[in-house]
Design an enzyme around this catalytic site. Structure first.
Site, PDB file in Angstrom:
ATOM      1  N   SER A  35       0.861  -1.174   0.000  1.00  0.00           N
ATOM      2  CA  SER A  35       0.000   0.000   0.000  1.00  0.00           C
ATOM      3  C   SER A  35       0.899   1.226   0.000  1.00  0.00           C
ATOM      4  CB  SER A  35      -0.895  -0.005   1.240  1.00  0.00           C
ATOM      5  OG  SER A  35      -2.019   0.800   1.016  1.00  0.00           O
ATOM      6  N   LYS A  91     -13.976  -6.580  -7.595  1.00  0.00           N
ATOM      7  CA  LYS A  91     -14.898  -6.189  -8.669  1.00  0.00           C
ATOM      8  C   LYS A  91     -14.906  -4.661  -8.778  1.00  0.00           C
ATOM      9  CE  LYS A  91     -17.593  -3.999  -6.076  1.00  0.00           C
ATOM     10  NZ  LYS A  91     -18.249  -2.714  -6.215  1.00  0.00           N
TER      11      LYS A  91
HETATM   12  P1  NAP Z   1     -10.344   2.556  -0.763  1.00  0.00           P
HETATM   13  O1  NAP Z   1     -10.795   2.520   0.670  1.00  0.00           O
HETATM   14  O2  NAP Z   1     -10.130   3.864  -1.398  1.00  0.00           O
HETATM   15  O3  NAP Z   1      -9.038   1.695  -0.847  1.00  0.00           O
HETATM   16  C1  NAP Z   1      -8.334   1.568  -2.042  1.00  0.00           C
HETATM   17  C2  NAP Z   1      -6.948   1.071  -1.760  1.00  0.00           C
HETATM   18  O4  NAP Z   1      -6.215   1.032  -2.972  1.00  0.00           O
HETATM   19  C3  NAP Z   1      -6.193   1.934  -0.796  1.00  0.00           C
HETATM   20  O5  NAP Z   1      -5.482   1.044   0.034  1.00  0.00           O
HETATM   21  C4  NAP Z   1      -5.202   2.690  -1.652  1.00  0.00           C
HETATM   22  O6  NAP Z   1      -4.113   2.684  -0.788  1.00  0.00           O
HETATM   23  C5  NAP Z   1      -4.974   1.768  -2.841  1.00  0.00           C
HETATM   24  N1  NAP Z   1      -4.690   2.459  -4.107  1.00  0.00           N
HETATM   25  C6  NAP Z   1      -3.691   2.159  -4.962  1.00  0.00           C
HETATM   26  N2  NAP Z   1      -3.726   2.922  -6.047  1.00  0.00           N
HETATM   27  C7  NAP Z   1      -4.756   3.753  -5.883  1.00  0.00           C
HETATM   28  C8  NAP Z   1      -5.289   4.801  -6.678  1.00  0.00           C
HETATM   29  N3  NAP Z   1      -4.767   5.126  -7.861  1.00  0.00           N
HETATM   30  N4  NAP Z   1      -6.360   5.453  -6.201  1.00  0.00           N
HETATM   31  C9  NAP Z   1      -6.902   5.149  -5.000  1.00  0.00           C
HETATM   32  N5  NAP Z   1      -6.429   4.145  -4.207  1.00  0.00           N
HETATM   33  C10 NAP Z   1      -5.357   3.459  -4.647  1.00  0.00           C
HETATM   34  O7  NAP Z   1     -11.349   1.749  -1.692  1.00  0.00           O
HETATM   35  P2  NAP Z   1     -12.266   0.495  -1.321  1.00  0.00           P
HETATM   36  O8  NAP Z   1     -13.609   0.976  -0.889  1.00  0.00           O
HETATM   37  O9  NAP Z   1     -11.542  -0.412  -0.424  1.00  0.00           O
HETATM   38  O10 NAP Z   1     -12.477  -0.120  -2.774  1.00  0.00           O
HETATM   39  C11 NAP Z   1     -11.469  -0.850  -3.434  1.00  0.00           C
HETATM   40  C12 NAP Z   1     -12.129  -1.862  -4.359  1.00  0.00           C
HETATM   41  O11 NAP Z   1     -13.002  -2.684  -3.574  1.00  0.00           O
HETATM   42  C13 NAP Z   1     -13.005  -1.234  -5.455  1.00  0.00           C
HETATM   43  O12 NAP Z   1     -12.889  -1.973  -6.640  1.00  0.00           O
HETATM   44  C14 NAP Z   1     -14.419  -1.381  -4.900  1.00  0.00           C
HETATM   45  O13 NAP Z   1     -15.380  -1.523  -5.942  1.00  0.00           O
HETATM   46  C15 NAP Z   1     -14.298  -2.693  -4.139  1.00  0.00           C
HETATM   47  N6  NAP Z   1     -15.304  -2.837  -3.091  1.00  0.00           N
HETATM   48  C16 NAP Z   1     -15.555  -1.801  -2.214  1.00  0.00           C
HETATM   49  C17 NAP Z   1     -16.566  -1.938  -1.276  1.00  0.00           C
HETATM   50  C18 NAP Z   1     -16.896  -0.841  -0.264  1.00  0.00           C
HETATM   51  O14 NAP Z   1     -17.920  -0.943   0.424  1.00  0.00           O
HETATM   52  N7  NAP Z   1     -16.087   0.213  -0.115  1.00  0.00           N
HETATM   53  C19 NAP Z   1     -17.309  -3.126  -1.204  1.00  0.00           C
HETATM   54  C20 NAP Z   1     -16.983  -4.170  -2.069  1.00  0.00           C
HETATM   55  C21 NAP Z   1     -15.981  -4.010  -3.014  1.00  0.00           C
HETATM   56  P3  NAP Z   1      -2.846   3.502  -0.839  1.00  0.00           P
HETATM   57  O15 NAP Z   1      -3.265   4.888  -1.234  1.00  0.00           O
HETATM   58  O16 NAP Z   1      -2.348   3.413   0.550  1.00  0.00           O
HETATM   59  O17 NAP Z   1      -1.991   2.781  -1.814  1.00  0.00           O
END
Ligand code: NAP
Length: 307
Positions: A35, A91
């Protein structure tokens, strides 16, 4: 065979679902994470700033799970496959159909597993709904998938950047259920997508599918309060309803299942099973409907979105 797993992207879904689910699965151990955020570490797993550094340092890793946003996933997925690792994708599996097809070719060339996960398909009522519908004649399939983006993606600006799908980030969950349940494929007939004037991705979408039955979807990311993830199904021989994102299934005879969430445990069990038998599982049908909506959809501009 047991797998040493690395998890990339330690964000909301990694903490809420991936990490506890991995810990609950026999034959899978989380040995490393990547990360960009140095504070995003997990007890017992070695932390790296990016996948390239991780791959160079940890030859023992056999499988990689990518929980990054779709727009940031392709490069890591390709690097992991080229390093001979089994790969699981959150996804939607990518930003475009073509990039995921490139990953499929690479996985086949390397002889490793590629698993494009669709967590909502693992909700407890989905297979039951499919089996209930199979012998019946469908007349209506009405998807209503509404939630408040401020609750589900607080401050995640990536959801509004091109290649990250906007409201379809949630909508693909519904489409993954739809494509798992309908007895025959359908294609999109028309769509209306509403884009906030300061954003690249839609905040609402309305889809109408080409079918003798009435098949529609309404996705909305601007609904305050509880999320409403429901599919109403009507047939010539009774009606049924999937709610709670597919966790609850009821027919005219009453509730058939209303279960606690075990979607991600099932996904990781599926990933291990695919690795064991040396297979890929990449179904692009939910994402194809999204691509069609961007191709076909009428675009309307709505008020700017601010967090
Ligand atoms: P998030 O909280 O923003 O986390 C995204 C992660 O990816 C962070 O650890 C970020 O960490 C990393 N990352 C690396 N490159 C990135 C970039 N260019 N832009 C943003 N983040 C980047 O997002 P999330 O909600 O976990 O969602 C991630 C995936 O899971 C998506 O495909 C989403 O559809 C899926 N999902 C989400 C949920 C939900 O409820 N949120 C539910 C099911 C599935 P660093 O910045 O530390 O590298």
């Amino acid at each position: 065979m047991s797998q040493s797993l690395a998890l990339v992207g330690i964000g909301k879904i990694a903490r809420k679902q991936h990490i506890p689910s991995i810990a609950a699965i026999d034959g899978l151990s989380l040995v490393a994470t990547a990360s960009r955020n140095r504070a995003a570490t997990v007890d017992g797993a070695e932390a790296f700033p990016d996948l390239t550094t991780l791959l160079a340092a940890r030859d023992d890793v056999t499988a990689i799970s990518l929980a990054t946003p779709p727009g940031a996933r392709f490069g890591d997925a390709l690097a992991a496959l080229r390093a001979g690792k089994h790969v699981m994708l959150e996804k939607p599996p990518g930003s475009t159909l073509s990039e995921v097809e490139t990953l499929v070719s690479e996985a086949k060339a390397q002889g490793v597993t590629l698993f494009a996960s669709w967590h909502s398909r693992e909700a407890a009522g989905v297979k039951m709904a499919r089996d209930w519908l199979k012998p019946r004649r469908l007349t209506t399939f009405r998807i209503t998938w509404t939630e408040d983006v401020r609750d589900w993606h607080p401050g995640q600006d990536w959801v509004w950047s091109a290649g990250n799908l906007g409201v379809f980030d949630a909508g693909t969950n519904a489409l993954s259920v739809m494509t798992a349940i309908l007895p025959a494929p359908v294609h999109l007939a028309s769509a209306t997508l509403a884009f906030p004037e300061n954003r690249d991705t839609p905040i609402t979408a309305d889809l109408v599918f080409d079918s003798p039955a009435e098949i529609t979807a309404h996705f909305d990311w601007s609904q305050p309060g509880d999320a409403h993830w429901a599919i109403e199904i009507e047939t010539t021989d009774g009606a049924a309803r999937l709610t709670r994102g597919g966790a609850r299934f009821e027919t005219d005879d009453g509730v058939k299942v209303d279960a606690e969430d075990a979607e991600y445990k099932r996904l990781y069990a599926n990933f291990l099973a695919l690795i064991d038998v040396g297979r890929l599982d990449v179904d692009l049908s939910p994402m194809r409907h999204v691509a069609d909506a961007f191709l076909l959809g009428r675009r309307v501009q709505v008020a700017p979105f601010h967090w």
